[in-house]
Scaffold this motif. Structure first.
Motif, PDB file in Angstrom:
ATOM      1  N   ARG A  51       0.838  -1.209   0.000  1.00  0.00           N
ATOM      2  CA  ARG A  51       0.000   0.000   0.000  1.00  0.00           C
ATOM      3  C   ARG A  51       0.870   1.256   0.000  1.00  0.00           C
ATOM      4  N   CYS A  52       1.918   1.246   0.787  1.00  0.00           N
ATOM      5  CA  CYS A  52       2.837   2.381   0.839  1.00  0.00           C
ATOM      6  C   CYS A  52       3.437   2.636  -0.540  1.00  0.00           C
ATOM      7  N   ARG A  53       3.855   1.589  -1.213  1.00  0.00           N
ATOM      8  CA  ARG A  53       4.463   1.725  -2.539  1.00  0.00           C
ATOM      9  C   ARG A  53       3.441   2.223  -3.570  1.00  0.00           C
ATOM     10  N   LEU A  54       2.219   1.713  -3.527  1.00  0.00           N
ATOM     11  CA  LEU A  54       1.191   2.171  -4.470  1.00  0.00           C
ATOM     12  C   LEU A  54       0.866   3.647  -4.269  1.00  0.00           C
ATOM     13  N   LEU A  55       0.754   4.061  -3.020  1.00  0.00           N
ATOM     14  CA  LEU A  55       0.489   5.476  -2.742  1.00  0.00           C
ATOM     15  C   LEU A  55       1.674   6.348  -3.153  1.00  0.00           C
ATOM     16  N   GLU A  56       2.878   5.837  -2.937  1.00  0.00           N
ATOM     17  CA  GLU A  56       4.067   6.568  -3.377  1.00  0.00           C
ATOM     18  C   GLU A  56       4.030   6.773  -4.893  1.00  0.00           C
ATOM     19  N   LEU A  57       3.671   5.736  -5.633  1.00  0.00           N
ATOM     20  CA  LEU A  57       3.565   5.854  -7.091  1.00  0.00           C
ATOM     21  C   LEU A  57       2.484   6.850  -7.497  1.00  0.00           C
ATOM     22  N   LEU A  58       1.377   6.833  -6.782  1.00  0.00           N
ATOM     23  CA  LEU A  58       0.288   7.758  -7.086  1.00  0.00           C
ATOM     24  C   LEU A  58       0.727   9.206  -6.906  1.00  0.00           C
ATOM     25  N   PHE A  59       1.447   9.479  -5.821  1.00  0.00           N
ATOM     26  CA  PHE A  59       1.923  10.846  -5.592  1.00  0.00           C
ATOM     27  C   PHE A  59       3.065  11.210  -6.537  1.00  0.00           C
ATOM     28  N   GLN A  60       3.922  10.268  -6.856  1.00  0.00           N
ATOM     29  CA  GLN A  60       4.973  10.541  -7.844  1.00  0.00           C
ATOM     30  C   GLN A  60       4.330  10.950  -9.168  1.00  0.00           C
ATOM     31  N   TYR A  84       0.197  18.671  -6.846  1.00  0.00           N
ATOM     32  CA  TYR A  84      -0.869  19.664  -6.937  1.00  0.00           C
ATOM     33  C   TYR A  84      -2.194  18.999  -6.616  1.00  0.00           C
ATOM     34  N   LEU A  85      -2.609  18.096  -7.431  1.00  0.00           N
ATOM     35  CA  LEU A  85      -3.791  17.283  -7.184  1.00  0.00           C
ATOM     36  C   LEU A  85      -3.523  15.916  -7.771  1.00  0.00           C
ATOM     37  N   ARG A  98     -11.537  16.522  -4.811  1.00  0.00           N
ATOM     38  CA  ARG A  98     -10.225  16.052  -5.271  1.00  0.00           C
ATOM     39  C   ARG A  98      -9.164  16.365  -4.217  1.00  0.00           C
ATOM     40  N   TRP A  99      -9.236  17.562  -3.606  1.00  0.00           N
ATOM     41  CA  TRP A  99      -8.313  17.899  -2.521  1.00  0.00           C
ATOM     42  C   TRP A  99      -8.550  16.977  -1.326  1.00  0.00           C
ATOM     43  N   ASP A 100      -9.807  16.693  -1.047  1.00  0.00           N
ATOM     44  CA  ASP A 100     -10.161  15.813   0.062  1.00  0.00           C
ATOM     45  C   ASP A 100      -9.569  14.417  -0.152  1.00  0.00           C
ATOM     46  N   GLU A 101      -9.660  13.908  -1.370  1.00  0.00           N
ATOM     47  CA  GLU A 101      -9.101  12.594  -1.671  1.00  0.00           C
ATOM     48  C   GLU A 101      -7.580  12.620  -1.525  1.00  0.00           C
ATOM     49  N   MET A 102      -6.960  13.693  -1.972  1.00  0.00           N
ATOM     50  CA  MET A 102      -5.507  13.816  -1.846  1.00  0.00           C
ATOM     51  C   MET A 102      -5.093  13.799  -0.373  1.00  0.00           C
ATOM     52  N   LEU A 103      -5.811  14.532   0.458  1.00  0.00           N
ATOM     53  CA  LEU A 103      -5.506  14.546   1.889  1.00  0.00           C
ATOM     54  C   LEU A 103      -5.702  13.165   2.509  1.00  0.00           C
ATOM     55  N   TYR A 105      -5.329  10.288   1.035  1.00  0.00           N
ATOM     56  CA  TYR A 105      -4.232   9.419   0.624  1.00  0.00           C
ATOM     57  C   TYR A 105      -2.904   9.827   1.257  1.00  0.00           C
ATOM     58  N   LEU A 106      -2.705  11.110   1.497  1.00  0.00           N
ATOM     59  CA  LEU A 106      -1.496  11.542   2.213  1.00  0.00           C
ATOM     60  C   LEU A 106      -1.485  10.967   3.624  1.00  0.00           C
ATOM     61  N   SER A 107      -2.627  11.010   4.300  1.00  0.00           N
ATOM     62  CA  SER A 107      -2.723  10.435   5.647  1.00  0.00           C
ATOM     63  C   SER A 107      -2.503   8.931   5.610  1.00  0.00           C
ATOM     64  N   LEU A 108      -3.080   8.275   4.616  1.00  0.00           N
ATOM     65  CA  LEU A 108      -2.918   6.825   4.485  1.00  0.00           C
ATOM     66  C   LEU A 108      -1.463   6.463   4.179  1.00  0.00           C
ATOM     67  N   LEU A 109      -0.801   7.275   3.358  1.00  0.00           N
ATOM     68  CA  LEU A 109       0.617   7.053   3.059  1.00  0.00           C
ATOM     69  C   LEU A 109       1.454   7.188   4.324  1.00  0.00           C
ATOM     70  N   LEU A 110       1.186   8.212   5.102  1.00  0.00           N
ATOM     71  CA  LEU A 110       1.925   8.417   6.340  1.00  0.00           C
ATOM     72  C   LEU A 110       1.708   7.247   7.309  1.00  0.00           C
ATOM     73  N   LEU A 111       0.475   6.803   7.454  1.00  0.00           N
ATOM     74  CA  LEU A 111       0.189   5.666   8.337  1.00  0.00           C
ATOM     75  C   LEU A 111       0.852   4.385   7.840  1.00  0.00           C
ATOM     76  N   SER A 112       0.789   4.162   6.535  1.00  0.00           N
ATOM     77  CA  SER A 112       1.409   2.962   5.974  1.00  0.00           C
ATOM     78  C   SER A 112       2.921   3.003   6.163  1.00  0.00           C
TER      79      SER A 112
END
Length: 187
Positions: A51-60, A84-85, A98-103, A105-112
């Motif tokens: 999950r961490c890697r998938l979220l990292e790819l999404l933000f990249q 940005y988004l 869209r901003w809400d979804e980004m936030l 996923y950022l929280s989920l990335l941090l937790l993961s």
């Protein structure tokens, strides 16, 4: 999810196998039409490393200038400053959603990431093979922090302020309640 989790674990280096699997799955995530479906997939994922890697790819993918640095707290702050988004998915959503979804996923990335790297439990050894974990647990080995995991409170505050000002430019004031809650939780 169980099969994905086992696929990550069977390799001698789970980090390497999670990268390979995430690289294969990522294009499909970009084609998931609804946010609820994307969140269901990510929230149900048993492997924190995957999950961490998938979220990292999404933000990249959402950064104007992707970074080659390894996953760390500093990289999460980089995503906060340079994403940005998230990519426009097929569903039509309001800008604040869209901003809400980004936030989210950022929280989920941090937790993961914390589960993989920083927690002082079995999860601290997720980057080691299953056979090596028993030795690490017996030795009560602590996870090694990288230099890029040493971020100051000031760094966090500056990046959050920058992020909030970028959101204000597109959303205006006041933020919807969901955005305020997620900002507070992320901070």
């Amino acid at each position: 999810q169980r099969m994905l989790s086992m696929a990550v674990e069977v390799d001698r280096t789970p980090t390497c196998s999670s990268r390979k699997i995430a690289d294969d799955i990522f294009p499909f995530i970009l084609n998931i039409p609804l946010r609820s479906q994307r969140e269901a997939l990510l929230n149900a994922m048993e492997s924190q490393l995957l999950r961490c890697r998938l979220l990292e790819l999404l933000f990249q993918h959402s950064c104007d200038v992707p970074t080659a640095s390894s996953m760390s707290l500093d990289k999460i702050l980089y995503f906060l400053s340079h994403s940005y988004l998230l990519p426009q998915f097929q569903d039509e959503t309001a800008m604040w959603q869209r901003w809400d979804e980004m936030l989210q996923y950022l929280s989920l990335l941090l937790l993961s990431y914390q589960s993989v790297k920083l927690a002082f439990s079995l999860a601290e050894h997720l980057r080691s093979s299953v056979s090596d974990r028993m030795d690490l647990i017996a030795q009560k080995a602590k996870p090694r922090l990288q230099d890029s995991d040493d971020v100051s409170q000031l760094d966090i505050q500056l990046k959050m302020n920058d992020f909030i000002s970028r959101m204000q430019k597109t959303l205006g004031q006041p933020f919807p309640r969901q955005i305020k809650e997620k900002l507070f939780m992320l901070q």
